[in-house]
Design a protein around this motif. Sequence first.
Motif, PDB file in Angstrom:
ATOM      1  N   TRP A   1       5.468   7.169  -2.529  1.00  0.00           N
ATOM      2  CA  TRP A   1       5.082   7.139  -3.930  1.00  0.00           C
ATOM      3  C   TRP A   1       4.082   8.266  -4.170  1.00  0.00           C
ATOM      4  O   TRP A   1       3.109   8.424  -3.417  1.00  0.00           O
ATOM      5  CB  TRP A   1       4.436   5.817  -4.318  1.00  0.00           C
ATOM      6  CG  TRP A   1       5.396   4.723  -4.637  1.00  0.00           C
ATOM      7  CD1 TRP A   1       5.627   3.582  -3.933  1.00  0.00           C
ATOM      8  CD2 TRP A   1       6.253   4.646  -5.782  1.00  0.00           C
ATOM      9  NE1 TRP A   1       6.584   2.818  -4.546  1.00  0.00           N
ATOM     10  CE2 TRP A   1       6.981   3.445  -5.692  1.00  0.00           C
ATOM     11  CE3 TRP A   1       6.487   5.479  -6.883  1.00  0.00           C
ATOM     12  CZ2 TRP A   1       7.926   3.053  -6.644  1.00  0.00           C
ATOM     13  CZ3 TRP A   1       7.412   5.089  -7.828  1.00  0.00           C
ATOM     14  CH2 TRP A   1       8.126   3.888  -7.707  1.00  0.00           C
TER      15      TRP A   1
ATOM     16  N   LEU B   1       5.979  -0.281  -6.506  1.00  0.00           N
ATOM     17  CA  LEU B   1       4.577   0.051  -6.761  1.00  0.00           C
ATOM     18  C   LEU B   1       4.058  -0.917  -7.803  1.00  0.00           C
ATOM     19  O   LEU B   1       4.724  -1.148  -8.817  1.00  0.00           O
ATOM     20  CB  LEU B   1       4.460   1.490  -7.272  1.00  0.00           C
ATOM     21  CG  LEU B   1       3.052   2.025  -7.521  1.00  0.00           C
ATOM     22  CD1 LEU B   1       2.327   2.257  -6.202  1.00  0.00           C
ATOM     23  CD2 LEU B   1       3.109   3.333  -8.308  1.00  0.00           C
TER      24      LEU B   1
ATOM     25  N   TYR C   1       4.878   8.686 -12.239  1.00  0.00           N
ATOM     26  CA  TYR C   1       4.991   8.157 -10.889  1.00  0.00           C
ATOM     27  C   TYR C   1       6.342   8.548 -10.308  1.00  0.00           C
ATOM     28  O   TYR C   1       7.388   8.338 -10.926  1.00  0.00           O
ATOM     29  CB  TYR C   1       4.828   6.637 -10.900  1.00  0.00           C
ATOM     30  CG  TYR C   1       3.394   6.243 -11.175  1.00  0.00           C
ATOM     31  CD1 TYR C   1       2.919   6.148 -12.479  1.00  0.00           C
ATOM     32  CD2 TYR C   1       2.505   6.015 -10.127  1.00  0.00           C
ATOM     33  CE1 TYR C   1       1.599   5.829 -12.736  1.00  0.00           C
ATOM     34  CE2 TYR C   1       1.184   5.683 -10.374  1.00  0.00           C
ATOM     35  CZ  TYR C   1       0.739   5.601 -11.683  1.00  0.00           C
ATOM     36  OH  TYR C   1      -0.579   5.286 -11.934  1.00  0.00           O
TER      37      TYR C   1
ATOM     38  N   CYS D   1       8.912   8.516  -6.946  1.00  0.00           N
ATOM     39  CA  CYS D   1       9.333   8.009  -5.648  1.00  0.00           C
ATOM     40  C   CYS D   1      10.060   9.148  -4.938  1.00  0.00           C
ATOM     41  O   CYS D   1      10.718   9.978  -5.580  1.00  0.00           O
ATOM     42  CB  CYS D   1      10.256   6.807  -5.846  1.00  0.00           C
ATOM     43  SG  CYS D   1      10.795   6.009  -4.326  1.00  0.00           S
TER      44      CYS D   1
END
Lengths: 111, 113
Positions: free
Chosen positions: B35, B76, B89, B91
Amino acid sequence: QQQVRQSPQSLTVWEGGTTVLTCSYEDSTFNYFPWYQQFPGEGPALLISILSVSDKKEDGRFTTFFNKREKKLSLHIIDSQPGDSATYFCAAGYNQGKLIFGQGTKLSIKP
Amino acid sequence: AQTIHQWPVAEIKAVGSPLSLGCTIKGKSSPNLYWYWQATGGTLQQLFYSITVGQVESVVQLNLSASRPKDDQFILSTEKLLLSHSGFYLCAWRDWGGAGQLYFGEGSKLTVL
């Protein structure tokens, strides 16, 4: 703290010109140096990468140069196109370990 | 070919509310998953990584947590959002069998108000 410094922060180039982005790093043991291209609202895409055993890698209009002695790398884009307008990130680290990203360069190609 | 999918694409949440972001990778068994967080106009900051189901390592403390409930899934989350959690965010998975390339998903944009 280990850093990867990227310059310039932003850059405007005329269509057809050559774009040059640069990065420097601190840890001389780093062996892997990728460049990423990111368009607004999208995840970064791997553009080109180089290992420390090489000093140059080419992929179409994109070439990355690596200078181990000076701990510097650069990305050259020849015949820059409006579609190349994006933010570019360099990174430095290990091909089997951590990666540290630079702050990014926002590139604008003017037609 | 490997594909990585993140959800939701975007969220607008209130300060103090909970959050869950997800990531699924297909076409790769036992991937190393990551992440990352990106502030608007900012660099990519690694938050967590996981090499196998049930194992997650924290890189940066941001009042967030991560879990790996399945081989192809990385989550997350937080119980209480802060304004500073706003951002993008991402991944990602790492191809250890190749040259160590890191591949990102399309990202989830979070706005905390």
